[in-house]
Design a protein around this motif. Structure first.
Motif, PDB file in Angstrom:
ATOM      1  N   GLU A 255     -53.221 -13.417  -2.431  1.00 23.63           N
ATOM      2  CA  GLU A 255     -52.920 -14.609  -3.226  1.00 23.63           C
ATOM      3  C   GLU A 255     -54.018 -15.641  -3.067  1.00 23.63           C
ATOM      4  O   GLU A 255     -54.420 -16.308  -4.038  1.00 23.63           O
ATOM      5  CB  GLU A 255     -51.574 -15.191  -2.796  1.00 23.63           C
ATOM      6  CG  GLU A 255     -50.380 -14.320  -3.183  1.00 23.63           C
ATOM      7  CD  GLU A 255     -49.077 -14.931  -2.735  1.00 23.63           C
ATOM      8  OE1 GLU A 255     -49.090 -16.098  -2.290  1.00 23.63           O
ATOM      9  OE2 GLU A 255     -48.022 -14.266  -2.818  1.00 23.63           O
ATOM     10  N   LEU A 256     -54.515 -15.802  -1.833  1.00 24.25           N
ATOM     11  CA  LEU A 256     -55.579 -16.780  -1.595  1.00 24.25           C
ATOM     12  C   LEU A 256     -56.845 -16.378  -2.373  1.00 24.25           C
ATOM     13  O   LEU A 256     -57.464 -17.212  -3.050  1.00 24.25           O
ATOM     14  CB  LEU A 256     -55.881 -16.866  -0.106  1.00 24.25           C
ATOM     15  CG  LEU A 256     -57.042 -17.794   0.279  1.00 24.25           C
ATOM     16  CD1 LEU A 256     -56.762 -19.230  -0.153  1.00 24.25           C
ATOM     17  CD2 LEU A 256     -57.290 -17.725   1.787  1.00 24.25           C
ATOM     18  N   VAL A 257     -57.166 -15.118  -2.308  1.00 26.01           N
ATOM     19  CA  VAL A 257     -58.355 -14.638  -3.021  1.00 26.01           C
ATOM     20  C   VAL A 257     -58.187 -14.842  -4.517  1.00 26.01           C
ATOM     21  O   VAL A 257     -59.094 -15.274  -5.234  1.00 26.01           O
ATOM     22  CB  VAL A 257     -58.617 -13.158  -2.690  1.00 26.01           C
ATOM     23  CG1 VAL A 257     -59.698 -12.592  -3.581  1.00 26.01           C
ATOM     24  CG2 VAL A 257     -59.007 -13.009  -1.220  1.00 26.01           C
ATOM     25  N   ALA A 258     -56.946 -14.552  -4.988  1.00 23.06           N
ATOM     26  CA  ALA A 258     -56.683 -14.686  -6.421  1.00 23.06           C
ATOM     27  C   ALA A 258     -56.869 -16.137  -6.853  1.00 23.06           C
ATOM     28  O   ALA A 258     -57.450 -16.410  -7.929  1.00 23.06           O
ATOM     29  CB  ALA A 258     -55.272 -14.208  -6.735  1.00 23.06           C
ATOM     30  N   GLU A 259     -56.320 -17.095  -6.055  1.00 19.87           N
ATOM     31  CA  GLU A 259     -56.420 -18.509  -6.411  1.00 19.87           C
ATOM     32  C   GLU A 259     -57.894 -18.949  -6.438  1.00 19.87           C
ATOM     33  O   GLU A 259     -58.332 -19.666  -7.350  1.00 19.87           O
ATOM     34  CB  GLU A 259     -55.623 -19.357  -5.413  1.00 19.87           C
ATOM     35  CG  GLU A 259     -54.101 -19.210  -5.522  1.00 19.87           C
ATOM     36  CD  GLU A 259     -53.564 -19.773  -6.817  1.00 19.87           C
ATOM     37  OE1 GLU A 259     -54.199 -20.682  -7.406  1.00 19.87           O
ATOM     38  OE2 GLU A 259     -52.476 -19.331  -7.254  1.00 19.87           O
ATOM     39  N   VAL A 260     -58.650 -18.511  -5.430  1.00 14.32           N
ATOM     40  CA  VAL A 260     -60.059 -18.938  -5.335  1.00 14.32           C
ATOM     41  C   VAL A 260     -60.895 -18.241  -6.408  1.00 14.32           C
ATOM     42  O   VAL A 260     -61.733 -18.856  -7.078  1.00 14.32           O
ATOM     43  CB  VAL A 260     -60.611 -18.631  -3.931  1.00 14.32           C
ATOM     44  CG1 VAL A 260     -62.083 -18.977  -3.867  1.00 14.32           C
ATOM     45  CG2 VAL A 260     -59.821 -19.401  -2.880  1.00 14.32           C
ATOM     46  N   GLU A 261     -60.646 -16.964  -6.547  1.00 13.50           N
ATOM     47  CA  GLU A 261     -61.413 -16.178  -7.519  1.00 13.50           C
ATOM     48  C   GLU A 261     -61.150 -16.678  -8.936  1.00 13.50           C
ATOM     49  O   GLU A 261     -62.058 -16.706  -9.779  1.00 13.50           O
ATOM     50  CB  GLU A 261     -61.007 -14.710  -7.389  1.00 13.50           C
ATOM     51  CG  GLU A 261     -61.872 -13.767  -8.212  1.00 13.50           C
ATOM     52  CD  GLU A 261     -61.529 -12.320  -7.965  1.00 13.50           C
ATOM     53  OE1 GLU A 261     -62.332 -11.466  -8.311  1.00 13.50           O
ATOM     54  OE2 GLU A 261     -60.414 -12.076  -7.390  1.00 13.50           O
TER      55      GLU A 261
ATOM     56  N   ARG B  78     -64.607 -19.535  -7.123  1.00 15.63           N
ATOM     57  CA  ARG B  78     -65.062 -20.147  -5.886  1.00 15.63           C
ATOM     58  C   ARG B  78     -64.842 -19.210  -4.722  1.00 15.63           C
ATOM     59  O   ARG B  78     -64.635 -19.627  -3.588  1.00 15.63           O
ATOM     60  CB  ARG B  78     -64.265 -21.448  -5.627  1.00 15.63           C
ATOM     61  CG  ARG B  78     -64.345 -22.462  -6.750  1.00 15.63           C
ATOM     62  CD  ARG B  78     -65.763 -23.069  -6.839  1.00 15.63           C
ATOM     63  NE  ARG B  78     -66.050 -23.835  -5.688  1.00 15.63           N
ATOM     64  CZ  ARG B  78     -65.695 -25.111  -5.523  1.00 15.63           C
ATOM     65  NH1 ARG B  78     -65.063 -25.748  -6.485  1.00 15.63           N
ATOM     66  NH2 ARG B  78     -66.026 -25.766  -4.419  1.00 15.63           N
ATOM     67  N   LEU B  79     -65.015 -17.885  -5.034  1.00 16.45           N
ATOM     68  CA  LEU B  79     -64.708 -16.895  -4.011  1.00 16.45           C
ATOM     69  C   LEU B  79     -65.637 -17.001  -2.813  1.00 16.45           C
ATOM     70  O   LEU B  79     -65.229 -16.760  -1.675  1.00 16.45           O
ATOM     71  CB  LEU B  79     -64.791 -15.490  -4.624  1.00 16.45           C
ATOM     72  CG  LEU B  79     -64.295 -14.333  -3.760  1.00 16.45           C
ATOM     73  CD1 LEU B  79     -62.843 -14.561  -3.362  1.00 16.45           C
ATOM     74  CD2 LEU B  79     -64.462 -13.042  -4.516  1.00 16.45           C
ATOM     75  N   LYS B  80     -66.838 -17.378  -3.093  1.00 26.51           N
ATOM     76  CA  LYS B  80     -67.822 -17.474  -2.018  1.00 26.51           C
ATOM     77  C   LYS B  80     -67.365 -18.431  -0.927  1.00 26.51           C
ATOM     78  O   LYS B  80     -67.785 -18.326   0.245  1.00 26.51           O
ATOM     79  CB  LYS B  80     -69.146 -17.918  -2.610  1.00 26.51           C
ATOM     80  CG  LYS B  80     -70.307 -17.891  -1.624  1.00 26.51           C
ATOM     81  CD  LYS B  80     -71.599 -18.295  -2.309  1.00 26.51           C
ATOM     82  CE  LYS B  80     -72.771 -18.294  -1.343  1.00 26.51           C
ATOM     83  NZ  LYS B  80     -74.030 -18.703  -2.010  1.00 26.51           N
ATOM     84  N   LEU B  81     -66.467 -19.345  -1.328  1.00 27.43           N
ATOM     85  CA  LEU B  81     -65.950 -20.325  -0.387  1.00 27.43           C
ATOM     86  C   LEU B  81     -65.286 -19.654   0.819  1.00 27.43           C
ATOM     87  O   LEU B  81     -65.261 -20.190   1.928  1.00 27.43           O
ATOM     88  CB  LEU B  81     -64.903 -21.209  -1.123  1.00 27.43           C
ATOM     89  CG  LEU B  81     -64.166 -22.255  -0.305  1.00 27.43           C
ATOM     90  CD1 LEU B  81     -65.103 -23.436  -0.029  1.00 27.43           C
ATOM     91  CD2 LEU B  81     -62.945 -22.751  -1.039  1.00 27.43           C
ATOM     92  N   LEU B  82     -64.804 -18.459   0.579  1.00 22.09           N
ATOM     93  CA  LEU B  82     -64.021 -17.807   1.630  1.00 22.09           C
ATOM     94  C   LEU B  82     -64.878 -16.990   2.588  1.00 22.09           C
ATOM     95  O   LEU B  82     -64.351 -16.387   3.528  1.00 22.09           O
ATOM     96  CB  LEU B  82     -62.964 -16.887   0.995  1.00 22.09           C
ATOM     97  CG  LEU B  82     -61.942 -17.549   0.075  1.00 22.09           C
ATOM     98  CD1 LEU B  82     -61.017 -16.498  -0.510  1.00 22.09           C
ATOM     99  CD2 LEU B  82     -61.164 -18.613   0.805  1.00 22.09           C
ATOM    100  N   LEU B  83     -66.217 -16.865   2.305  1.00 26.38           N
ATOM    101  CA  LEU B  83     -67.073 -15.963   3.058  1.00 26.38           C
ATOM    102  C   LEU B  83     -66.989 -16.175   4.574  1.00 26.38           C
ATOM    103  O   LEU B  83     -66.755 -15.214   5.321  1.00 26.38           O
ATOM    104  CB  LEU B  83     -68.536 -16.072   2.581  1.00 26.38           C
ATOM    105  CG  LEU B  83     -69.531 -15.137   3.298  1.00 26.38           C
ATOM    106  CD1 LEU B  83     -69.133 -13.675   3.116  1.00 26.38           C
ATOM    107  CD2 LEU B  83     -70.943 -15.380   2.783  1.00 26.38           C
ATOM    108  N   PRO B  84     -67.156 -17.372   5.042  1.00 32.16           N
ATOM    109  CA  PRO B  84     -67.114 -17.541   6.505  1.00 32.16           C
ATOM    110  C   PRO B  84     -65.769 -17.084   7.084  1.00 32.16           C
ATOM    111  O   PRO B  84     -65.704 -16.460   8.137  1.00 32.16           O
ATOM    112  CB  PRO B  84     -67.317 -19.040   6.695  1.00 32.16           C
ATOM    113  CG  PRO B  84     -67.996 -19.498   5.449  1.00 32.16           C
ATOM    114  CD  PRO B  84     -67.463 -18.647   4.339  1.00 32.16           C
TER     115      PRO B  84
END
Length: 964
Positions: free
Chosen positions: A844-850, A854-860
């Motif tokens: 769900e988090l990936v879906a919201e960001v993607e 802004r998926l790159k936001l989750l990289l770290p």
């Protein structure tokens, strides 16, 4: 013109006229024990019966089928004694019950009732007495004397004390009927045979004696002649002179040579003897002198039974013709007859004096004057005292004695006169006054008291007035005897005996001025006045007007006593006494409100003026009582606002009696008057009656007065049970207004009734210091995105952290999406994700960001999770996408990573880089997807390499077929 005679003769009725057979009228079949009943035995055909004739209703005789040898009726009651052979029985006719019975050992030849409770039985050998009382058997009194042998017993007599007993019998001897008697003394147990045909006992007081003498009178006609004997039996009473024995000849006319006495009765009323003979003659004799007053024939037939005739003082009898007749002295003519016919003025004077008869007035007057003129004042006084009808006991006689000079050393004629009068009996009115006046003047009150006790004085109002000058209490005794009610009551009042006034007045039927008496008593003693007033109203019909009695109390402002009186007088709660009930309550409400409150609390009265009493209650501060009586809404509203003066529990219950509209109006009035003071009870009322009054109306009232506290407590009492969304919403509002945030938090968390959108918008507008309620609503009803936008835009980011950390970490993806929408700094978002860690769905988090590129936001964060050893496909999928998008050696990642989802990444890279897509499908052995991508993008080398690597002949065959 016929000369008057000294007797009255009356025929009452004929027995034949009421159905009695001639054959049944005789000594052996008819009995008469008193002038109340006649009892006859007769036969009708073969049936024996007893006929009872009640002299009070002789035309309706009672007939009963009774077979008996003899039947005698009790002298006064419907009790009959029956004899059959030797068997005796006594029955109560009215009760139809047997009283007692007895079997004699020998035949009873004669019996009769000698008293109302005793029957005398005479057998051939003895005399017995049989008592009606108890279970006693006949008691033998004495043996029969030999002189009675062969006699027919015709009577049995006894004196009043039953100490002297007499059997009377007759027998035929030498062509005549001889009489034989046996006189027996019970005390001495001695019998005396006497030749006689008839006898009777009589108590007679001789003029000179204080006590009556017990006389025995008997008559006989023997060979030596006919005589009447009068003797005293027993010892004379103490103080008495013995009665001088009398013996006189009896006269029988030439035509009655064989006549003889058959019955004798004595008249205590006139002091005379009645003797009846066989041939129907009546003889009257004076008991004192044995003088024959009169003799004549009254019946051509034998009068075979006689009894005293109580009404006239004469005798009653039945003759063989069936005549029921009576003979008595003619009181109007006897004195004149004795004076003129018998030429016996002395006897006339005695009879007149003894029996108080008229007709000798001139004789007494002449004798009195003669003695007075001779100076024989003592004898003159005796004549005046004994004169009948008090003809000489006049003020004139007293005056004559008063005028006689008193000789020295002698007793005054006046005193002689009064002494004789006192010895004889009671003084009359004038004598009592003249005697008591000098006695009281001499201070000898005790003498007057003695005379009163001995009943020597005729009491009168004048005598009472005379005595009252010396002793009011003694005067009261006089007034009572004289029956002078107004003076009696006056004395009772003056001597303080008020409690006796009512009893006396009722007894004599007199109605005094009770109000006047009460007013006077009240001035003397309040408590006695109260007791007297209570006596005046103790009956159903008061003896005085209660209103006037109340006036007497209130003239002296005796509210307490008046209250006690009215509480007793009005206890029956009659409608007609409503004005008095009002007055009772009014006086106490104005002077003793607590007493009025107690009276109203006892609910004793229901007919008073309720509106007036209600107004007085309010003025007295008894608001509860006022409200119990008010019916007008204006009055109720005015009183009900003072809740500090009312019992809260009572007030709440009181609203249960009001209409819906009135209840709402009163609540408004209470809140308007003093919201701080009245709020609590208003809440209690609203809580108890919300179903009747309507929650909406009650909410409106509290809101009208901006009483959110009241609204909070009211709704708090019903919200847990209510299914009304408005109630829940208003409760949330009120809780917010009153800073009851914990309650706001509880209700938004637990309630499923309120409208979520409405509550969310309200909480946003309310701008609470604590955003947790809004967070709960948004979380429960999926308003998280709105929540994030609201919190972020209002600089309430800490509540976002609180929400995802403490409330619902699983909603982090939505929160992140919202933060991205408001351009929140990536560092903030990254930090938030790191804090929440893995308590949410990575997909769900990936879906919201993607979704927001802004998926790159989750990289770290993703790399950190991989570093921690996470094997979650979602994490590796997201990381793959980032590497692919950033072209950060994606081919190597795809070939080496074992945890991403090949289909997801393959699909993701089909457009971007088919080659990478093939790597992903190859790693996941997604045959179909890999062949399809290779064919679509002419990547046959990659395809061939994969097929060689798989060594799957079937797969080769399918690929070759697709190529062809």
């Amino acid at each position: 013109m016929a000369q008057p005679i000294p007797i009255k003769f009356q025929e009452h009725f004929q027995l034949q006229n009421i159905g009695i057979n001639n054959a049944s009228i005789g000594f052996s079949t008819l009995t008469m024990e008193s002038d109340r009943f006649i009892c006859i035995r007769e036969k009708v055909g073969e049936t024996a019966q007893v006929v009872i004739v009640d002299m009070n209703d002789h035309n309706n005789p009672t007939r009963r089928p009774i077979s008996a040898d003899s039947a005698i009726m009790n002298p006064v009651s419907k009790v009959i004694a029956l004899k059959a052979g030797k068997s005796l029985q006594i029955f109560n006719i009215e009760l139809k019950s047997k009283i007692k019975s007895h079997a004699m050992t020998e035949e009873v030849t004669f019996w009769r009732w000698i008293t109302v409770n005793t029957i005398a039985l005479v057998t051939e050998t003895a005399a017995y007495h049989w008592s009606l009382e108890g279970d006693s058997t006949p008691v033998k009194m004495f043996d029969r004397h030999a002189s009675l042998s062969g006699c027919q017993i015709i009577n049995y007599r006894c004196d009043n004390s039953q100490k002297w007993l007499l059997i009377i019998g007759i027998s035929a001897q030498q062509n005549r009927v001889a009489g034989a008697m046996q006189l027996y003394s019970v005390e001495r147990r001695v019998s005396q045979p006497i030749e006689g045909h008839a006898g009777v006992f009589m108590e007679f007081r001789v003029e000179a004696n204080a006590q009556p003498s017990n006389l025995f009178c008997f008559a006989n006609r023997g060979l030596q002649g006919a005589k009447l004997h009068i003797i005293e039996v027993g010892q004379p009473p103490s103080g008495n002179q013995p009665y001088p024995k009398k013996q006189v000849d009896l006269f029988f006319p030439p035509e009655a040579t064989s006549d003889f006495p058959v019955a004798m009765q004595a008249s205590s009323k006139h002091g005379v003897i009645y003797m009846v003979t066989k041939y129907g003659y009546i003889h009257l004799y004076d008991l004192d002198t044995a003088t024959c007053l009169y003799m004549n024939r009254i019946s051509s037939e034998t009068i075979f039974v006689t009894v005293p005739h109580e009404a006239s003082g004469g005798i009653m009898g039945v003759n063989r013709k069936g005549q029921v007749l009576s003979v008595s002295m003619d009181e109007d003519n006897v004195i004149g007859y004795v004076t003129n016919n018998l030429q016996n003025p002395d006897l006339a004077l005695k009879l007149a004096s003894r029996n108080n008869l008229q007709g000798a007035d001139d004789l007494f007057l002449r004798k009195f004057n003669a003695l007075f003129q001779q100076g024989n004042y003592s004898e003159a006084a005796k004549v005046a005292a004994s004169a009948p009808k008090g003809i000489l006991r006049t003020p004139q006689t007293i005056q004559r004695f008063q005028q006689v000079p008193v000789q020295p050393g002698t007793t005054s004629p006046m005193l002689q006169y009064f002494t004789i009068l006192l010895d004889q009996g009671q003084l009359n009115k004038y004598e009592s006054l003249e005697l008591c006046r000098p006695v009281l003047q001499q201070g000898r009150k005790q003498v007057v008291e003695k005379w009163l006790k001995e009943d020597k004085l005729e009491c009168s109002e004048e005598l009472g007035d005379l005595v009252k000058q010396t002793d009011p209490t003694l005067a009261l005794s006089v007034y009572l005897r004289a029956n002078v009610p107004h003076k009696v009551i006056q004395c009772f009042a003056e001597t303080g005996q008020f409690q006796k006034i009512v009893l006396y007045a009722k007894k004599v039927g007199y109605s005094p001025d009770y109000i006047f008496l009460l007013r006077n008593l009240m001035r003397i003693n309040h408590e006695q006045g109260l007791q007297f007033a209570q006596m005046l109203v103790q009956d159903d019909e008061p003896l005085a007007d209660i209103s006037l009695i109340v006036d007497v109390f209130m003239e002296q402002n005796l509210v307490q006593q008046c209250t006690s009186f009215l509480l007793d007088a009005l206890k029956n709660n009659r409608p007609s006494e409503g004005h008095l009930q009002t007055r009772l309550l009014e006086m106490n409400l104005m002077s003793a409100p607590q007493v009025a409150d107690a009276i109203l609390g006892n609910q004793m009265f229901s007919h008073y003026d309720k509106a007036h009493v209600a107004s007085l209650c309010e003025k007295a501060g008894l608001l509860q009582r006022a409200l119990e009586h008010y019916t007008d809404l204006y009055d109720i509203k005015r009183a009900v606002v003072h809740t500090h003066m009312l019992n809260p529990e009572w007030l709440v219950n009181y609203f249960g009696n009001l209409s819906v509209d009135d209840s709402l109006e009163c609540l408004k009035a209470m809140l308007q008057a003093n919201i701080r003071q009245n709020l609590q009870v208003c809440v209690q009322i609203a809580s108890k009656y919300h179903e009747q009054l309507g929650a909406a109306a009650l909410i409106e009232i509290f809101e009208q007065f901006k009483s959110y506290e009241g609204l909070f407590y009211f709704l708090g009492s019903i919200v847990n049970f209510s299914q009304d969304p408005e109630v829940h919403f208003k409760y949330i509002q009120a809780a917010c207004k009153t800073s009851q945030f914990k309650e706001v938090e509880r209700i938004v968390r637990e309630s499923s009734v309120y409208e979520a959108e409405r509550v969310k918008n309200f909480l946003k507008e309310a701008k609470l210091t604590d955003q947790l309620p809004l967070i709960i609503v948004c979380d429960r009803f999926d308003f998280v995105h709105d929540l994030v936008l609201y919190l972020y835009r209002n600089s309430l980011q800490k509540y976002i952290e609180i929400y995802v950390q403490k409330v619902n970490p699983s909603r982090l993806p939505v929160v992140v999406g919202g933060l991205l929408d408001v351009d929140c700094a990536e560092d903030v978002i990254k930090q938030l994700i790191l804090v929440v860690r893995g308590q949410f769905s990575t997909d769900e988090l990936v879906a919201e960001v993607e979704k927001r590129n802004r998926l790159k936001l989750l990289l770290p964060w993703l790399e950190h999770r991989v570093h921690e050893g996470s094997e979650e496909p979602a994490t590796h999928n997201a990381l793959a996408k980032i590497y692919i998008d950033a072209n950060n050696n994606p081919e190597r990642f795809l070939r080496e990573n074992r945890f991403y989802d090949s289909r997801v990444i393959g699909k993701y890279t089909e457009k971007r880089d088919p080659h990478l897509s093939c790597i992903a499908y190859e790693r996941g052995q997604c045959d179909d997807d890999l062949i399809r991508v290779c064919n679509e993008n002419s990547l046959f080398k990659s395809q061939a390499r994969y097929l060689v690597k798989r060594k799957d002949e079937a797969l080769w065959a399918r690929v070759l077929q697709e190529d062809n």
